[in-house]
Design an enzyme around this catalytic site. Structure first.
Site, PDB file in Angstrom:
ATOM      1  N   CYS A 254       0.640   6.375  -7.482  1.00 39.75           N
ATOM      2  CA  CYS A 254      -0.694   5.812  -7.303  1.00 39.75           C
ATOM      3  C   CYS A 254      -0.858   5.251  -5.891  1.00 39.75           C
ATOM      4  CB  CYS A 254      -0.936   4.710  -8.341  1.00 39.75           C
ATOM      5  SG  CYS A 254      -2.530   3.906  -8.157  1.00 39.75           S
TER       6      CYS A 254
ATOM      7  N   CYS B 239      -2.797   1.986  -5.595  1.00 42.14           N
ATOM      8  CA  CYS B 239      -2.018   0.794  -5.948  1.00 42.14           C
ATOM      9  C   CYS B 239      -1.022   0.433  -4.838  1.00 42.14           C
ATOM     10  CB  CYS B 239      -1.214   1.028  -7.233  1.00 42.14           C
ATOM     11  SG  CYS B 239      -2.096   1.914  -8.516  1.00 42.14           S
ATOM     12  N   ASP B 240      -0.388   1.418  -4.209  1.00 43.57           N
ATOM     13  CA  ASP B 240       0.804   1.143  -3.395  1.00 43.57           C
ATOM     14  C   ASP B 240       0.685   1.446  -1.902  1.00 43.57           C
ATOM     15  OD1 ASP B 240       2.044   0.354  -5.725  1.00 43.57           O
ATOM     16  OD2 ASP B 240       2.892   2.328  -6.128  1.00 43.57           O
TER      17      ASP B 240
END
Ligand SMILES: Cc1cc2nc3c(=O)[nH]c(=O)nc-3n(C[C@H](O)[C@H](O)[C@H](O)COP(=O)(O)OP(=O)(O)OC[C@H]3O[C@@H](n4cnc5c(N)ncnc54)[C@H](O)[C@@H]3O)c2cc1C
Length: 309
Positions: free
Chosen positions: A138, A141-142
């Site tokens: 993701c 997200c990261d």
């Protein structure tokens, strides 16, 4: 609406993505007592994408997280109940269904299965060991953890190129590694990626392993046409190679297609009366939020008619 005190609902919805939340909006507005079971974040997969530009009603686009939150707010406004739990099975009994979950059993007359799909893994050495230590599924997200670092994206779909474009805002360099010689992604995304100077492509190439110390340091590659092996130094590997349906808990209840997806008719009815399916979990779904929401609405109306019979 038939309220209850002992885990009985007229309808249970499994999955709180666009399909499940839209189904819940419709059934709650129809005064059908409805419980939605979600094991993670309400809003589903769409919450993971930074910007949704193809959901009608938002001409400037909307963040996936906000879209998921708005769908949730709208559904609960009309009385949809939600719980955080994982559905682990469905038992068919005479005239009713029992949904087994990690938070107990729920008895119902009809079930809408909207549990979507999750990302496929490469299954290569180092992938599991370095998950959370450089391997990610993701970018939204990261990506922030890879400021000014070189990263790789594995895949060639819309989702993979969306991930690459997002990563380009943070990383020093983004290498898209694709096993074919052209992308599957839509032309508009391909054009954006080609004009982004930080993104480069490695065609006809597969990743054979992920290596490092405490964190990822490199990937080992193989050119599929020549067989030539090489390495690429990266701090992050973002894997975006497709999805597998979340249907493990349905084995033995419904027949699934070869890839594990559920077949329905145009009314979202499965082969079992009172069991409906909606969204990405269906065979041949186009895997878009608007289609999932549309499926959810159809499933809700079909379930309403089933309950009225
Ligand atoms: C990076 C990325 C970008 C995207 N961009 C776009 C875009 O721009 N436009 C667009 O239209 N679509 C986009 N999509 C696709 C879109 O997110 C999906 O088509 C949509 O979310 C599908 O909705 P769904 O409700 O069918 O499933 P999901 O959204 O996957 O929801 C299913 C839910 O069920 C839950 N669940 C699974 N198993 C269980 C269980 N056993 N018990 C309880 N809960 C369970 C999951 O946690 C999940 O929340 C994107 C997807 C990704 C990954």
């Amino acid at each position: 609406m038939t309220e209850n005190s002992n885990n009985e609902y007229e309808l249970v919805i499994i999955g709180g993505g666009p399909a499940g939340l839209t189904a819940g909006l419709y059934t709650s507005r129809a005064r059908i007592s409805s419980l939605l079971i979600e094991r993670g974040l309400l809003g589903g997969l769409i919450t993971e994408t930074e910007m949704v530009e193809n959901y009608p009603g938002f001409p400037e686009g909307i963040s996936g997280f906000e879209l998921g939150q708005l769908m949730h707010q709208q559904a609960v406004k009309y009385g949809l109940k939600t719980i955080t739990a994982e559905a682990t099975g469905i038992e068919l009994r005479e005239g009713q269904k029992v949904v087994h979950t990690t938070e107990g059993d729920f008895i119902t007359k009809a079930v809408i299965i909207a549990s979507g799909s999750e990302r496929l893994k490469l299954g290569i050495p180092g992938e599991e060991k370095f998950t959370g230590k450089g391997v990610s599924y993701c970018a939204t997200c990261d990506a922030i953890f890879f400021r000014e670092k070189p990263v790789a994206v594995v895949g060639g779909s819309d989702a993979a190129i969306t991930e690459a474009l997002h990563l380009a805002k943070f990383a020093a360099k983004v290498t898209v590694i694709h096993r074919r010689d052209q992308l599957r992604a839509s032309r508009v995304l391909q054009e954006r990626a080609s004009s982004e100077p930080k993104i480069q492509f490695l065609w006809d190439t597969v990743v054979e392993s992920v290596e490092g110390g405490d964190l990822v340091k490199r990937v080992r590659l193989r050119q599929v046409k020549t067989g030539k092996k090489s390495t690429l130094d990266v701090a992050g590997v973002f894997i975006s190679i497709g999805f597998k349906p979340n249907t493990d808990y349905l084995k033995g209840v419904l027949s699934l297609d070869a890839a594990g997806f559920i077949t329905t008719n145009a009314r979202m009815e499965t082969e079992i009366p009172g069991l409906f399916a909606a969204g990405d979990i269906r065979s041949n779904s186009i895997r878009q939020a608007i289609a999932a929401a549309g499926d959810g609405a159809v499933a809700a109306i079909s379930a309403q008619e089933f309950l009225a019979e």
